[in-house]
Motif scaffolding. Structure first.
Motif, PDB file in Angstrom:
ATOM      1  N   GLU A 250       2.668  35.684  -9.326  1.00  0.00           N
ATOM      2  CA  GLU A 250       2.161  34.944 -10.485  1.00  0.00           C
ATOM      3  C   GLU A 250       1.064  33.987 -10.050  1.00  0.00           C
ATOM      4  OE1 GLU A 250       5.076  31.518 -11.596  1.00  0.00           O
ATOM      5  OE2 GLU A 250       6.293  33.028 -10.561  1.00  0.00           O
ATOM      6  N   CYS A 251       0.432  33.364 -11.041  1.00  0.00           N
ATOM      7  CA  CYS A 251      -0.550  32.307 -10.766  1.00  0.00           C
ATOM      8  C   CYS A 251      -0.580  31.347 -11.945  1.00  0.00           C
ATOM      9  CB  CYS A 251      -1.928  32.890 -10.478  1.00  0.00           C
ATOM     10  SG  CYS A 251      -2.651  33.836 -11.834  1.00  0.00           S
ATOM     11  N   TRP A 252      -0.990  30.106 -11.659  1.00  0.00           N
ATOM     12  CA  TRP A 252      -0.950  29.046 -12.672  1.00  0.00           C
ATOM     13  C   TRP A 252      -2.325  28.399 -12.804  1.00  0.00           C
ATOM     14  CZ3 TRP A 252       3.296  26.038  -9.579  1.00  0.00           C
ATOM     15  CH2 TRP A 252       4.468  26.814  -9.499  1.00  0.00           C
ATOM     16  N   TYR A 253      -2.748  28.225 -14.045  1.00  0.00           N
ATOM     17  CA  TYR A 253      -3.882  27.345 -14.341  1.00  0.00           C
ATOM     18  C   TYR A 253      -3.294  26.094 -14.978  1.00  0.00           C
ATOM     19  CZ  TYR A 253      -8.318  25.507 -15.957  1.00  0.00           C
ATOM     20  OH  TYR A 253      -9.416  24.685 -16.167  1.00  0.00           O
ATOM     21  N   VAL A 254      -3.527  24.930 -14.373  1.00  0.00           N
ATOM     22  CA  VAL A 254      -2.930  23.682 -14.860  1.00  0.00           C
ATOM     23  C   VAL A 254      -3.721  23.197 -16.072  1.00  0.00           C
ATOM     24  CG1 VAL A 254      -2.286  21.323 -14.289  1.00  0.00           C
ATOM     25  CG2 VAL A 254      -2.113  23.111 -12.539  1.00  0.00           C
ATOM     26  N   LEU A 255      -3.065  23.201 -17.234  1.00  0.00           N
ATOM     27  CA  LEU A 255      -3.693  22.752 -18.474  1.00  0.00           C
ATOM     28  C   LEU A 255      -3.668  21.239 -18.597  1.00  0.00           C
ATOM     29  CD1 LEU A 255      -1.988  25.367 -20.834  1.00  0.00           C
ATOM     30  CD2 LEU A 255      -4.340  25.449 -19.967  1.00  0.00           C
TER      31      LEU A 255
ATOM     32  N   THR B 235      -3.573  18.247 -10.725  1.00  0.00           N
ATOM     33  CA  THR B 235      -4.228  17.654 -11.885  1.00  0.00           C
ATOM     34  C   THR B 235      -4.752  18.776 -12.773  1.00  0.00           C
ATOM     35  OG1 THR B 235      -6.354  17.518 -10.724  1.00  0.00           O
ATOM     36  CG2 THR B 235      -4.925  15.590 -10.598  1.00  0.00           C
ATOM     37  N   ALA B 236      -5.109  18.424 -13.993  1.00  0.00           N
ATOM     38  CA  ALA B 236      -5.626  19.411 -14.941  1.00  0.00           C
ATOM     39  C   ALA B 236      -6.832  20.131 -14.338  1.00  0.00           C
ATOM     40  CB  ALA B 236      -6.008  18.740 -16.254  1.00  0.00           C
ATOM     41  N   GLY B 237      -6.871  21.445 -14.501  1.00  0.00           N
ATOM     42  CA  GLY B 237      -7.951  22.259 -13.968  1.00  0.00           C
ATOM     43  C   GLY B 237      -7.650  22.878 -12.622  1.00  0.00           C
ATOM     44  N   ASP B 238      -6.557  22.475 -11.974  1.00  0.00           N
ATOM     45  CA  ASP B 238      -6.177  23.092 -10.703  1.00  0.00           C
ATOM     46  C   ASP B 238      -5.678  24.523 -10.942  1.00  0.00           C
ATOM     47  OD1 ASP B 238      -6.805  20.819  -9.302  1.00  0.00           O
ATOM     48  OD2 ASP B 238      -4.734  20.149  -9.024  1.00  0.00           O
ATOM     49  N   PHE B 239      -5.803  25.336  -9.908  1.00  0.00           N
ATOM     50  CA  PHE B 239      -5.319  26.713  -9.965  1.00  0.00           C
ATOM     51  C   PHE B 239      -4.434  26.960  -8.756  1.00  0.00           C
ATOM     52  CE2 PHE B 239      -5.714  31.222  -8.806  1.00  0.00           C
ATOM     53  CZ  PHE B 239      -5.234  31.794  -9.975  1.00  0.00           C
TER      54      PHE B 239
ATOM     55  N   VAL C  68      -7.986  37.114 -12.405  1.00  0.00           N
ATOM     56  CA  VAL C  68      -7.932  36.054 -13.414  1.00  0.00           C
ATOM     57  C   VAL C  68      -9.212  35.228 -13.341  1.00  0.00           C
ATOM     58  CG1 VAL C  68      -6.625  34.075 -14.284  1.00  0.00           C
ATOM     59  CG2 VAL C  68      -5.414  35.976 -13.215  1.00  0.00           C
ATOM     60  N   TYR C  69      -9.746  34.886 -14.515  1.00  0.00           N
ATOM     61  CA  TYR C  69     -10.972  34.107 -14.626  1.00  0.00           C
ATOM     62  C   TYR C  69     -10.751  32.892 -15.528  1.00  0.00           C
ATOM     63  CZ  TYR C  69     -12.932  38.770 -13.571  1.00  0.00           C
ATOM     64  OH  TYR C  69     -13.197  40.015 -13.032  1.00  0.00           O
ATOM     65  N   HIS C  70     -11.568  31.879 -15.318  1.00  0.00           N
ATOM     66  CA  HIS C  70     -11.729  30.786 -16.280  1.00  0.00           C
ATOM     67  C   HIS C  70     -13.119  30.931 -16.895  1.00  0.00           C
ATOM     68  CE1 HIS C  70     -13.092  26.698 -17.486  1.00  0.00           C
ATOM     69  NE2 HIS C  70     -11.836  26.598 -17.930  1.00  0.00           N
ATOM     70  N   TRP C  71     -13.174  31.071 -18.215  1.00  0.00           N
ATOM     71  CA  TRP C  71     -14.442  31.170 -18.934  1.00  0.00           C
ATOM     72  C   TRP C  71     -14.713  29.854 -19.656  1.00  0.00           C
ATOM     73  CZ3 TRP C  71     -14.708  36.525 -21.904  1.00  0.00           C
ATOM     74  CH2 TRP C  71     -14.828  37.563 -20.952  1.00  0.00           C
TER      75      TRP C  71
END
Length: 318
Positions: free
Chosen positions: A118-123, A162-166, A252-255
């Motif tokens: 799995e992977c996490w994007y911190v919202l 923090t927010a935005g970490d992956f 996985v991408y951040h757009w």
């Protein structure tokens, strides 16, 4: 030809550690006082998403995968089970410390097709929030002994976020999401969890949740090594696309959209979750509004689409 995005209805899940941010932050109708997870793009039997629009409205994602292969460019090698699962998690309290098996162990011991990487994007993350990520044991013997002794402060590695970490979490990695953190998780479509430690919590009936120390010791990577991951960024008109991870199960991408962009779909299909803002998506002569909390799939039958607006998205594909 199916020429529109496949919009999906999230499935809300009760969790002992959940809160109410899936309602306050994402606007979902939360049926529980402790709503911990929204299974946003899911074909797993424990929380199957239903399609909200188009010719397949009311069908499950798994049903579409099985019966409409052209939408996913699905080959026989892809298997009968949809491969990925996307969730949003609200950790009002610490999640249990846990570990997941790889595919081989999952098939041999649990009889299911997928383990869980799995992977996490911190919202969002409150000040001082931490995750558990890895351990300090140098051998399996040391791991088992430290677990048996309950020496969790000695064993577990804690990392501030923090927010935005992956965070990329391969199978075999001991991990936990800490209190005050919201994440978007992209994972293999698996619900196998081996619980290592649960802070001695009990449920409403006073019962401690089951631990799985033997299975956990068998599947944990020893010694722990932080995975190496390189982020790559490209610009497509007014869209900044940052590749967060590319590995054997998913990319996985951040757009980050700040205007307009025309996108050429290069993978078999795309999973899209809007995590901030609002925009429109146009396919052929149809335009659809999307906003924070919207989840959809761009099927294989759509070669090109355009986006316009001010929004952030997490995008993935097998």
């Amino acid at each position: 030809m199916y020429n529109e995005p496949i919009f999906l209805e999230p499935v809300l899940q009760e969790r002992i550690w959940g809160g109410n941010k899936l309602h306050t932050e994402f606007g979902y109708e939360t049926p529980y006082s402790h709503t911990g997870e929204a299974w946003a793009i899911s074909a797993h039997p424990n929380g199957p998403s239903k399609i909200k629009n188009g010719p397949l409205k009311g069908h499950t994602l798994q049903g579409a995968w099985e019966e409409h292969e052209v939408l996913f460019n699905r080959s026989e090698a892809a298997g009968e089970t949809y491969p990925l699962l996307v969730k949003i998690l609200d950790a009002n309290q610490n999640l249990s410390v846990q570990v997941h098996p790889d595919d081989t162990y999952a098939m041999e011991k649990e009889g299911v097709p997928y383990g869980k990487t799995e992977c996490w994007y911190v919202l969002d993350a409150e000040p001082g929030a931490e995750i558990v990520f890895g351990h300090h044991a140098r051998t399996h013997e040391e791991l088992r002994q430290t677990m048996a002794n309950g020496e969790w402060d000695t064993l577990l590695k804690r990392v501030p976020v923090t927010a935005g970490d992956f965070v990329y979490v391969p199978s075999g990695t001991i991990h936990a999401i800490g209190a005050g953190i919201m994440i978007l998780e992209t994972q293999q479509s698996s619900d196998i969890t081996y619980r290592v430690y649960d802070y001695d919590r009990t449920d409403e009936d006073g019962n401690a949740r089951k631990l799985h120390l033997e299975q956990a010791a068998e599947v944990t990577n020893v010694p722990h090594e932080d995975p190496k991951n390189e982020s790559i960024q490209e610009t497509i008109e007014d869209l900044t696309a940052r590749k967060l991870v590319e590995e054997s199960y998913f990319t996985v991408y951040h757009w980050d959209l700040r205007g307009q962009a025309v996108i050429e779909r290069k993978s078999d299909f795309l999973q899209v979750s809007v995590i901030k803002g609002e925009a429109t998506i146009q396919t052929d002569d149809q335009t659809f509004s999307i906003e924070k909390g919207t989840h959809f799939i761009i099927p294989h039958t759509i070669k090109q689409f355009s986006l316009e607006g001010d929004a952030e998205m997490i995008v993935s594909h097998p």
